[in-house]
Design a protein around this motif. Sequence first.
Motif, PDB file in Angstrom:
ATOM      1  N   GLU A  61       0.806  -1.223   0.000  1.00 40.41           N
ATOM      2  CA  GLU A  61       0.000   0.000   0.000  1.00 40.41           C
ATOM      3  C   GLU A  61       0.842   1.277   0.000  1.00 40.41           C
ATOM      4  N   LYS A  62       2.164   1.131   0.022  1.00 37.68           N
ATOM      5  CA  LYS A  62       3.041   2.298  -0.015  1.00 37.68           C
ATOM      6  C   LYS A  62       3.725   2.474  -1.365  1.00 37.68           C
ATOM      7  N   LYS A  63       3.397   1.590  -2.326  1.00 40.48           N
ATOM      8  CA  LYS A  63       4.016   1.673  -3.650  1.00 40.48           C
ATOM      9  C   LYS A  63       2.923   1.624  -4.717  1.00 40.48           C
ATOM     10  N   CYS A  64       2.914   2.624  -5.582  1.00 39.25           N
ATOM     11  CA  CYS A  64       1.954   2.680  -6.684  1.00 39.25           C
ATOM     12  C   CYS A  64       2.744   2.785  -7.985  1.00 39.25           C
ATOM     13  N   THR A  65       2.632   1.758  -8.815  1.00 41.23           N
ATOM     14  CA  THR A  65       3.439   1.681 -10.031  1.00 41.23           C
ATOM     15  C   THR A  65       2.566   1.515 -11.267  1.00 41.23           C
ATOM     16  N   PHE A  66       2.899   2.266 -12.304  1.00 42.14           N
ATOM     17  CA  PHE A  66       2.299   2.095 -13.616  1.00 42.14           C
ATOM     18  C   PHE A  66       3.416   1.906 -14.640  1.00 42.14           C
ATOM     19  N   ILE A  67       3.145   1.087 -15.634  1.00 49.78           N
ATOM     20  CA  ILE A  67       4.025   0.973 -16.790  1.00 49.78           C
ATOM     21  C   ILE A  67       3.601   2.060 -17.780  1.00 49.78           C
ATOM     22  N   VAL A  68       4.591   2.735 -18.359  1.00 52.93           N
ATOM     23  CA  VAL A  68       4.328   3.791 -19.335  1.00 52.93           C
ATOM     24  C   VAL A  68       4.372   3.181 -20.734  1.00 52.93           C
ATOM     25  N   LEU A  69       3.274   3.368 -21.480  1.00 54.65           N
ATOM     26  CA  LEU A  69       3.185   2.872 -22.847  1.00 54.65           C
ATOM     27  C   LEU A  69       3.196   4.044 -23.829  1.00 54.65           C
ATOM     28  N   ASP A  70       3.832   3.849 -24.971  1.00 46.38           N
ATOM     29  CA  ASP A  70       3.758   4.801 -26.075  1.00 46.38           C
ATOM     30  C   ASP A  70       2.353   4.662 -26.665  1.00 46.38           C
ATOM     31  N   LYS A  71       1.527   5.698 -26.543  1.00 43.44           N
ATOM     32  CA  LYS A  71       0.122   5.593 -26.943  1.00 43.44           C
ATOM     33  C   LYS A  71      -0.039   5.283 -28.427  1.00 43.44           C
ATOM     34  N   ASP A  96       6.346   8.243   6.881  1.00 42.08           N
ATOM     35  CA  ASP A  96       5.418   7.848   7.945  1.00 42.08           C
ATOM     36  C   ASP A  96       4.906   9.049   8.737  1.00 42.08           C
ATOM     37  N   ASP A  97       5.645  10.153   8.693  1.00 43.52           N
ATOM     38  CA  ASP A  97       5.222  11.361   9.410  1.00 43.52           C
ATOM     39  C   ASP A  97       4.224  12.188   8.609  1.00 43.52           C
ATOM     40  N   ASN A  98       4.104  11.892   7.313  1.00 41.90           N
ATOM     41  CA  ASN A  98       3.173  12.637   6.464  1.00 41.90           C
ATOM     42  C   ASN A  98       2.545  11.672   5.460  1.00 41.90           C
ATOM     43  N   VAL A  99       1.374  11.166   5.777  1.00 44.76           N
ATOM     44  CA  VAL A  99       0.707  10.172   4.928  1.00 44.76           C
ATOM     45  C   VAL A  99       0.163  10.785   3.642  1.00 44.76           C
ATOM     46  N   HIS A 100       0.210  12.110   3.538  1.00 44.28           N
ATOM     47  CA  HIS A 100      -0.275  12.791   2.332  1.00 44.28           C
ATOM     48  C   HIS A 100       0.870  13.236   1.429  1.00 44.28           C
ATOM     49  N   SER A 101       2.040  12.635   1.636  1.00 49.52           N
ATOM     50  CA  SER A 101       3.223  12.947   0.838  1.00 49.52           C
ATOM     51  C   SER A 101       3.685  11.688   0.113  1.00 49.52           C
ATOM     52  N   ALA A 102       4.164  11.865  -1.125  1.00 47.83           N
ATOM     53  CA  ALA A 102       4.689  10.723  -1.871  1.00 47.83           C
ATOM     54  C   ALA A 102       5.874  11.159  -2.719  1.00 47.83           C
ATOM     55  N   GLU A 103       6.826  10.265  -2.837  1.00 47.46           N
ATOM     56  CA  GLU A 103       7.966  10.477  -3.730  1.00 47.46           C
ATOM     57  C   GLU A 103       7.561   9.996  -5.121  1.00 47.46           C
ATOM     58  N   LYS A 128      -1.705  13.782 -10.885  1.00 47.95           N
ATOM     59  CA  LYS A 128      -3.162  13.948 -10.857  1.00 47.95           C
ATOM     60  C   LYS A 128      -3.818  12.748 -10.171  1.00 47.95           C
ATOM     61  N   PHE A 129      -3.342  11.554 -10.493  1.00 43.17           N
ATOM     62  CA  PHE A 129      -3.845  10.334  -9.843  1.00 43.17           C
ATOM     63  C   PHE A 129      -3.599  10.423  -8.336  1.00 43.17           C
ATOM     64  N   GLY A 130      -2.396  10.852  -7.960  1.00 47.74           N
ATOM     65  CA  GLY A 130      -2.058  10.956  -6.540  1.00 47.74           C
ATOM     66  C   GLY A 130      -2.940  11.947  -5.801  1.00 47.74           C
ATOM     67  N   ILE A 131      -3.254  13.065  -6.443  1.00 45.90           N
ATOM     68  CA  ILE A 131      -4.100  14.085  -5.808  1.00 45.90           C
ATOM     69  C   ILE A 131      -5.553  13.629  -5.753  1.00 45.90           C
ATOM     70  N   ASP A 132      -6.062  13.153  -6.891  1.00 44.31           N
ATOM     71  CA  ASP A 132      -7.487  12.802  -6.974  1.00 44.31           C
ATOM     72  C   ASP A 132      -7.841  11.519  -6.232  1.00 44.31           C
ATOM     73  N   ILE A 133      -7.000  10.515  -6.347  1.00 51.48           N
ATOM     74  CA  ILE A 133      -7.324   9.190  -5.812  1.00 51.48           C
ATOM     75  C   ILE A 133      -6.691   8.950  -4.440  1.00 51.48           C
ATOM     76  N   LEU A 134      -5.434   9.342  -4.274  1.00 53.47           N
ATOM     77  CA  LEU A 134      -4.723   9.070  -3.019  1.00 53.47           C
ATOM     78  C   LEU A 134      -4.761  10.248  -2.052  1.00 53.47           C
ATOM     79  N   LYS A 135      -5.350  11.367  -2.491  1.00 49.86           N
ATOM     80  CA  LYS A 135      -5.502  12.571  -1.658  1.00 49.86           C
ATOM     81  C   LYS A 135      -4.164  13.120  -1.177  1.00 49.86           C
ATOM     82  N   LEU A 136      -3.163  13.099  -2.055  1.00 51.70           N
ATOM     83  CA  LEU A 136      -1.840  13.610  -1.699  1.00 51.70           C
ATOM     84  C   LEU A 136      -1.836  15.127  -1.668  1.00 51.70           C
ATOM     85  N   GLN A 137      -0.989  15.666  -0.792  1.00 51.60           N
ATOM     86  CA  GLN A 137      -0.863  17.115  -0.645  1.00 51.60           C
ATOM     87  C   GLN A 137       0.561  17.599  -0.903  1.00 51.60           C
ATOM     88  N   GLU A 138       1.468  16.647  -1.167  1.00 54.37           N
ATOM     89  CA  GLU A 138       2.873  17.002  -1.362  1.00 54.37           C
ATOM     90  C   GLU A 138       3.567  15.918  -2.174  1.00 54.37           C
TER      91      GLU A 138
END
Length: 197
Positions: A61-71, A96-103, A128-138
């Motif tokens: 639950e701490k790793k979100c990965t997508f493969i990038v395809l040439d459209k 762990d100190d900021n659950v709304h942050s992702a690298e 955009k995915f991180g903001i809309d779906i994961l509610k990231l702030q940073e």
Amino acid sequence: MLINKNTIIHGEKVVLVPYEAEHVPKYHSWMQSEELLQLTGSERLELEEEYANQISWRVDEKKCTFIVLDKNVYLTSKHDEIASMVGDVNLFLNDDDNVHSAEVEIMIAETDARGKGFGKEAVLMMMKFGIDILKLQEFTAKIGFSNTKSLGLFRKLGFEEVSKSDVFQETSLKLLVTEFLRNDLQKQTYELIKTTN
């Protein structure tokens, strides 16, 4: 991350798909490159270890990965994901100190796919995915000193340097999610998220 297991994100130039077992052999072939290992700060793995990584990342639950395809290749090859693969994009929720942050991390592995704007679009879509779906702030990024192209990309996207590590030979950058950023992403990546059944 299970939350993205049925999510495909369509952009203008790229399509993001969840990292599946079928992608592993090509991904593994990329990671035999000394250049990519250095640029991504990765270690060379055996194929079996790469398969194990794919499985563990799928449920982590701490790793979100997508493969990038040439459209363009994806559409003209009748949705052949393997033929269309050019890289990957990740979000790591390691603070762990900021659950709304992702690298955020991007890799365009195919050399002939570089310089076409694929990396920029993939990062914007992932943010955009991180903001809309994961509610990231940073968002943060850690980029090696020698990876000048990635440093330039992230700076153009508004990331600001917060520190440098001579020990790890990397620069740490940060971008706060503001209303301006939300609106900008909405304009650039409007209606890109498509969830499959």
